[in-house]
Design a protein around this motif. Structure first.
Motif, PDB file in Angstrom:
ATOM      1  N   ASP A 186       0.854  -1.198   0.000  1.00  0.00           N
ATOM      2  CA  ASP A 186       0.000   0.000   0.000  1.00  0.00           C
ATOM      3  C   ASP A 186       0.890   1.248   0.000  1.00  0.00           C
ATOM      4  O   ASP A 186       1.048   1.918   1.016  1.00  0.00           O
ATOM      5  N   PRO A 187       1.458   1.565  -1.162  1.00  0.00           N
ATOM      6  CA  PRO A 187       2.385   2.701  -1.212  1.00  0.00           C
ATOM      7  C   PRO A 187       1.683   4.054  -1.343  1.00  0.00           C
ATOM      8  O   PRO A 187       2.299   5.022  -1.769  1.00  0.00           O
ATOM      9  N   SER A 188       0.438   4.113  -0.960  1.00  0.00           N
ATOM     10  CA  SER A 188      -0.282   5.386  -1.085  1.00  0.00           C
ATOM     11  C   SER A 188       0.246   6.394  -0.070  1.00  0.00           C
ATOM     12  O   SER A 188       0.712   6.013   1.004  1.00  0.00           O
ATOM     13  N   PRO A 189       0.179   7.678  -0.410  1.00  0.00           N
ATOM     14  CA  PRO A 189       0.612   8.697   0.556  1.00  0.00           C
ATOM     15  C   PRO A 189      -0.154   8.591   1.872  1.00  0.00           C
ATOM     16  O   PRO A 189       0.438   8.744   2.949  1.00  0.00           O
ATOM     17  N   ALA A 190      -1.416   8.280   1.808  1.00  0.00           N
ATOM     18  CA  ALA A 190      -2.212   8.234   3.036  1.00  0.00           C
ATOM     19  C   ALA A 190      -1.716   7.168   3.995  1.00  0.00           C
ATOM     20  O   ALA A 190      -1.647   7.366   5.208  1.00  0.00           O
ATOM     21  N   GLN A 223      12.162   5.293  -0.226  1.00  0.00           N
ATOM     22  CA  GLN A 223      12.427   6.618  -0.737  1.00  0.00           C
ATOM     23  C   GLN A 223      11.128   7.300  -1.209  1.00  0.00           C
ATOM     24  O   GLN A 223      11.022   7.733  -2.345  1.00  0.00           O
ATOM     25  N   PRO A 224      10.144   7.372  -0.299  1.00  0.00           N
ATOM     26  CA  PRO A 224       8.881   8.032  -0.672  1.00  0.00           C
ATOM     27  C   PRO A 224       9.083   9.545  -0.803  1.00  0.00           C
ATOM     28  O   PRO A 224      10.077  10.083  -0.339  1.00  0.00           O
ATOM     29  N   ASP A 225       8.100  10.189  -1.413  1.00  0.00           N
ATOM     30  CA  ASP A 225       8.115  11.657  -1.475  1.00  0.00           C
ATOM     31  C   ASP A 225       8.046  12.208  -0.059  1.00  0.00           C
ATOM     32  O   ASP A 225       7.134  11.883   0.703  1.00  0.00           O
ATOM     33  N   LEU A 226       8.991  13.041   0.281  1.00  0.00           N
ATOM     34  CA  LEU A 226       8.996  13.620   1.627  1.00  0.00           C
ATOM     35  C   LEU A 226       9.325  15.102   1.561  1.00  0.00           C
ATOM     36  O   LEU A 226      10.453  15.526   1.853  1.00  0.00           O
ATOM     37  N   PRO A 227       8.337  15.893   1.167  1.00  0.00           N
ATOM     38  CA  PRO A 227       8.554  17.338   1.208  1.00  0.00           C
ATOM     39  C   PRO A 227       8.623  17.806   2.663  1.00  0.00           C
ATOM     40  O   PRO A 227       8.292  17.053   3.592  1.00  0.00           O
ATOM     41  N   ARG A 228       9.038  19.043   2.849  1.00  0.00           N
ATOM     42  CA  ARG A 228       9.266  19.583   4.186  1.00  0.00           C
ATOM     43  C   ARG A 228       8.028  19.441   5.083  1.00  0.00           C
ATOM     44  O   ARG A 228       8.141  19.025   6.247  1.00  0.00           O
ATOM     45  N   ALA A 229       6.873  19.763   4.531  1.00  0.00           N
ATOM     46  CA  ALA A 229       5.660  19.750   5.360  1.00  0.00           C
ATOM     47  C   ALA A 229       5.392  18.357   5.922  1.00  0.00           C
ATOM     48  O   ALA A 229       4.994  18.178   7.073  1.00  0.00           O
ATOM     49  N   ARG A 230       5.653  17.392   5.074  1.00  0.00           N
ATOM     50  CA  ARG A 230       5.397  16.023   5.507  1.00  0.00           C
ATOM     51  C   ARG A 230       6.412  15.592   6.569  1.00  0.00           C
ATOM     52  O   ARG A 230       6.070  14.908   7.540  1.00  0.00           O
ATOM     53  N   LEU A 231       7.662  15.998   6.389  1.00  0.00           N
ATOM     54  CA  LEU A 231       8.700  15.671   7.382  1.00  0.00           C
ATOM     55  C   LEU A 231       8.364  16.291   8.736  1.00  0.00           C
ATOM     56  O   LEU A 231       8.645  15.702   9.785  1.00  0.00           O
ATOM     57  N   ASN A 290      19.896   5.508  -5.454  1.00  0.00           N
ATOM     58  CA  ASN A 290      20.124   6.877  -5.908  1.00  0.00           C
ATOM     59  C   ASN A 290      19.308   7.829  -5.041  1.00  0.00           C
ATOM     60  O   ASN A 290      18.233   7.481  -4.574  1.00  0.00           O
ATOM     61  N   PHE A 291      19.828   9.015  -4.863  1.00  0.00           N
ATOM     62  CA  PHE A 291      19.080  10.042  -4.133  1.00  0.00           C
ATOM     63  C   PHE A 291      18.349  10.923  -5.145  1.00  0.00           C
ATOM     64  O   PHE A 291      18.977  11.557  -5.984  1.00  0.00           O
ATOM     65  N   PHE A 292      17.040  10.939  -5.057  1.00  0.00           N
ATOM     66  CA  PHE A 292      16.237  11.746  -5.973  1.00  0.00           C
ATOM     67  C   PHE A 292      15.699  12.975  -5.265  1.00  0.00           C
ATOM     68  O   PHE A 292      15.615  13.009  -4.020  1.00  0.00           O
ATOM     69  N   PRO A 293      15.278  13.966  -6.038  1.00  0.00           N
ATOM     70  CA  PRO A 293      14.831  15.215  -5.403  1.00  0.00           C
ATOM     71  C   PRO A 293      13.409  15.167  -4.855  1.00  0.00           C
ATOM     72  O   PRO A 293      12.811  16.218  -4.634  1.00  0.00           O
ATOM     73  N   ASN A 294      12.896  13.977  -4.627  1.00  0.00           N
ATOM     74  CA  ASN A 294      11.539  13.890  -4.063  1.00  0.00           C
ATOM     75  C   ASN A 294      11.533  13.989  -2.540  1.00  0.00           C
ATOM     76  O   ASN A 294      10.494  13.871  -1.902  1.00  0.00           O
ATOM     77  N   VAL A 295      12.716  14.186  -1.982  1.00  0.00           N
ATOM     78  CA  VAL A 295      12.839  14.353  -0.527  1.00  0.00           C
ATOM     79  C   VAL A 295      13.455  15.727  -0.265  1.00  0.00           C
ATOM     80  O   VAL A 295      14.363  16.140  -0.985  1.00  0.00           O
ATOM     81  N   CYS A 344      15.526  17.349   6.286  1.00  0.00           N
ATOM     82  CA  CYS A 344      15.994  16.167   7.034  1.00  0.00           C
ATOM     83  C   CYS A 344      17.163  16.549   7.939  1.00  0.00           C
ATOM     84  O   CYS A 344      17.186  16.205   9.126  1.00  0.00           O
ATOM     85  N   PHE A 345      18.159  17.235   7.362  1.00  0.00           N
ATOM     86  CA  PHE A 345      19.333  17.582   8.168  1.00  0.00           C
ATOM     87  C   PHE A 345      18.942  18.478   9.341  1.00  0.00           C
ATOM     88  O   PHE A 345      19.412  18.304  10.459  1.00  0.00           O
TER      89      PHE A 345
END
Lengths: 361, 361, 361, 361
Positions: A62-66, A81-89, A104-109, A114-115
């Motif tokens: 169940d890889p849904s965002p919810a 490596q799910p999408d993790l924008p700032r608000a979600r973090l 690979n590190f993608f720009p979806n985070v 994080c730091f």
């Protein structure tokens, strides 16, 4: 899992310790490995070790965002490596680590976020370094001695015995070797080359000469690295700066008869220029990564005698995938004990946003 | 060349120092390399070095017994492997060395008479050890990772990307490796394996365990060596004892999926039994030497997917041949100075008559 | 240095580029190395390299809080280990790195605040690893062979020739070696031991077994590490957990005749218990660090035959201090280019507050 | 022992198989090790192994010529170094090997006659190579870091902490190292130096450059070897050519502050010249061999601060002596099976008469 947020997560049956319910004393780890697969990276033993120490929420199906959102408030770590924008973090105050298992590190985070939050951003690249290094050495020895070329000839009844098939065979011993890039791959390859007593020149603009010398290699410009090497290993990752780093002009620096081994990322090299030189007999090359994968059926590269063709096989062997899982559990265990991770690669704040690798299909 | 025998040799034009005449102060070296060729083993520089120090009689174009006989009384050394029965050796009182440049010791020389007369019997085997070791490692990595197999598939449009083509790929790191025989080849291969941190078991009945342990390998029986190894390197020379050392029964000791690399001599292995097991998928193998060379056009081995086929190419590369010439001149120089040879292999009195290798075609 | 804050710092003469004035294009680096000294760590060349790339504010002669405070708003990096509580760090918005040149992390810095602000906390420990490792090997060989003991005897006219002085001499080759701790020191020592082909057991509770195995050592408990080793190297740093890690009970695990090399930190070992066992002849030991330095004049350790005595000399050699300076400049250069540091040790968030080392006098 | 000569030897009780009588099926080995001692080189297990395979005649208690003469007609091998002129050797038609267990070849044997009769002349030098190499490295590290000097100071209450005692301390890493001589000792030392990544220059006039390069050292003249090295290891054996090879003039080639390690043979170096330079502080040195042993009580060398003094202790450790015995039995076993020896050093016909070493007292 905090007692003050008892209803934040989904039903117990999804977050369990293998026995059907959450254990309030164990940190919560979310598995969401796509496009990687859990059963590829976790052996039965490793998964048991993981479940023994952590409450595991498995979101593979169940890889849904919810689904992920529901667990963020309690998550100690996310494997994937799910999408993790700032608000979600910001909604994951207990999050201590993001363990990338794709490679690979993608720009979806939002890595900067994080730091700031003290979340370790970890990569699994080291798991692939040894397989790639062994493969790269195998390719280099193939090019040095014509192993696959002469195997083909033998099958076609055209084999040439002893010296007849060896006129262009050379030794790796005492050879001049150039490495373009000296990250995980270069560091894994260097010791494999050591018994051949080569002169190893390295171009890596991210490292000071002293670091290179400590690995018993000669710091060099890209021109020296290409211009004085019989064997050139292209091991660089892709950034804006390294795109087409090795174009026609650079390829022409390599001495006649040079052998090029490309096992990192395709965009680093100008393919048409490379294939043209292989076709002309100026260079031979072993290519594991391609601008477009799968390679087109009629691609003329398929027929070049001076190539060793490989289908993105350098790193992704079963042992490497299992090592990813093993690294994940080892580092989760350390972090749960209040210790720093020791096996996965800690992403550098300065670099994590600069990679331009694409996902492996 | 002694002044008391001025007329013993042929005309000056054949034995010269490069300037057209004999130099009475230089020892006389007879070149009679057939089936080896002078221009293959001596570079221009090496030949110049030879002629600078020795009076060289070149019999390459006249390999008749008579031509050689004429020079025997004065010869300091013979480079080659002509027939030398005891009676003929007795006519060479000044002979200090016989330098074999073919690679095998044949029974056309009375070696016992050589030892009695204090004639060094030297072999050029060490020149081939590094090329064979590098090649053997290349073949092992090919078998470990399917390099030539997947190159063929790629050319046929059947390539498999990433894990799909890697299901049987394994690492050499930490592998169990077996070596059958630990002479020049094994000693050259051992350091190349070192960075992979393997467990190396060795079967060599001619060596006590302490010699093997000093090379950081585990002394083992043939059963242990085969039975516990993922990679088996067959490096044994041929004697009466080693013929068919590895037959069907022994092959069945190798674990399922084992990879066998055969680079020494064909008679050590039972070929039909080996090919049968490769065909059945139980083993894969890389074969460089064959019971009959050239291999018959319709030999089914040519079509086996589990093989890497090689046409006796492991040792005979240009650099090896030049190393033979270089070794010859280095050792002649030492011996002319009253020193022992240091580069070629000194034939062991006990072994030189036991080899059963055949000449390389 | 930002053009919008032209008056924030002291007079130009203190912050200059070597030519007497600030360069607005160069990042500002504050030197405040006490108790370390600038001229000990920076060679003339290294200092020139530093000044070439940075505006250097040298506070070596004015280590007052006020002096530093004046530069905080503009500082790109601080070389040294001044008191930096959270409030003070908040006044350094441009600060990217704190480069410790003393060798230990003390609690006078709010490291958590550093991490939150994205300030690299770097240590110079790696500069001392090679000197300590070489020294530790030298001490081990001294203990193995009685080098300093027999030198003393020779000077006193009591030397014993050949076997007489060698009855307790042992080889390092194939020895059982134990390392307590596997950080910088252990990693520098391991390769020096490699050619002796020892079995190396390591106890390090901060590292998973796979990390140790990758360095070709055997992960072990403290009991196994001590109980099976002829040579024990104590390389652990001091934390609450490691204080008196090796007490009387642990020392008694070491086999009779064992040799203990202590080069890290004194509090790890129970000194009275160790000295008692050396005095009794059960163990010999080389000791470089002491519970109180300088050691008291009448300390009985000074007279023990079974000791090699050393006055905290393992790491602090001229080459190490210069390497500190070189590392500082290399890493500042990288960070100024937007790259991560590559030579100094990046402090781990989890560990930086746990060290209990004291400053070196 | 041949059945046709049943009465040639002494009473059965002296030549027995451990059970009180000769075994006609076992080759006869004569033990006459003086000045070496049987119980020093043969452990109980090794002696049992010897007696299991051979009929052993033990002449340790009766080293008279007559005792040996009685057994010569039947002897397969002699372990020891008795006087063996040609006439005596002629009376030993079955003799296949002379196994020297003293360590030096003296002119009391007619080696040329041995070679003519096909008798292997074997030396035990390799048993001492590892102990000497480890010791030499220990001495070099002592000189590099002042280990014994500062231990003495500590005992005298004059210890200097940290940098104060380290002003002349240097690293072995990346150092320039010179080896004078590259026989057994050099070959054992080279791998121990490898992890320090030094530049190793070697002077050995008996070896061609290619042999040295194969060991990853730089062939050099004596002038280059001394003139460019911070560490000089003197490893040469004594011949007419090497006497006083390193005199005052050569010592002055070594850079100021150089460290000289002398572990082979005293006559190679001019002692007064060396000690003068150590006294003057130009060089430091570690000396294990002396022109006269024991060294005179009042020898001023005993008081030199710049020396590490050692009483001929480099090689003669218990493990080395046992290795001699082990090598002897291993090689006897091989030869009894018709195989060449594999562990002891085969004396070179050209060299065996040139050594000028004296017996170790």
């Amino acid at each position: 899992m905090t007692p003050t947020q008892p209803t934040a997560g989904p039903a117990d049956s999804e977050a369990d310790d293998g026995a059907g319910k959450k254990d309030p004393g164990k940190p919560l780890v979310v598995l969401r490995p796509a496009p990687q697969r859990s059963d590829r990276i976790f052996s039965v033993e490793t998964m048991a070790r993981l479940r023994d120490q952590f409450t595991v929420v498995d979101l593979e199906d169940d890889p849904s965002p919810a689904a992920l959102d529901a667990w963020l408030p309690e998550a100690f770590a996310i494997v994937g490596q799910p999408d993790l924008p700032r608000a979600r973090l910001r909604r994951a105050p207990a999050l201590r680590a993001l363990l990338n298992v794709e490679g690979n590190f993608f720009p979806n985070v939002d890595y900067e976020a994080c730091f700031e939050q003290g979340i370790h951003v970890l990569g699994c690249g080291p798991a692939y370094a040894q397989p790639v290094a062994e493969y790269a050495l195998g390719l280099a020895l193939d090019l040095a001695r014509g192993i696959s070329r002469e195997d083909r000839a033998f099958r076609a009844g055209r084999e040439r015995y002893v010296l007849a098939g060896n006129t262009d065979s050379i030794l790796l011993r005492h050879a001049d070797v150039g490495l373009v890039g000296f990250g995980n791959l270069g560091r894994a390859l260097r010791p494999l080359l050591a018994p051949f007593q080569p002169t190893v020149r390295v171009f890596d603009p991210w490292l000071p000469p002293a670091v290179l010398r400590a690995h018993d290699v000669v710091p060099a410009t890209i021109e020296e690295t290409l211009g004085r090497s019989q064997f050139v290993f292209v091991l660089a990752t892709v950034t804006e700066e390294s795109r087409q780093l090795i174009g026609a002009e650079q390829l022409d620096l390599i001495p006649e008869g040079g052998r090029l081994i490309l096992v990192s990322r395709a965009p680093v090299v100008d393919y048409p220029a490379l294939l043209e030189r292989v076709d002309a007999g100026r260079l031979t090359a072993a290519i594991d990564v391609w601008p477009d994968e799968p390679v087109a059926p009629g691609d003329p590269a398929r027929g070049l005698e001076g190539l060793v063709l490989s289908a993105h096989r350098a790193g992704g062997i079963p042992a490497a995938f299992h090592e990813v899982g093993d690294m994940v559990v080892d580092d989760l265990s350390l972090m749960a004990r209040g210790l720093p991770p020791a096996r996965m690669q800690v992403a550098a704040r300065e670099l994590v946003g600069r990679y331009r690798n694409r996902p492996v299909a």
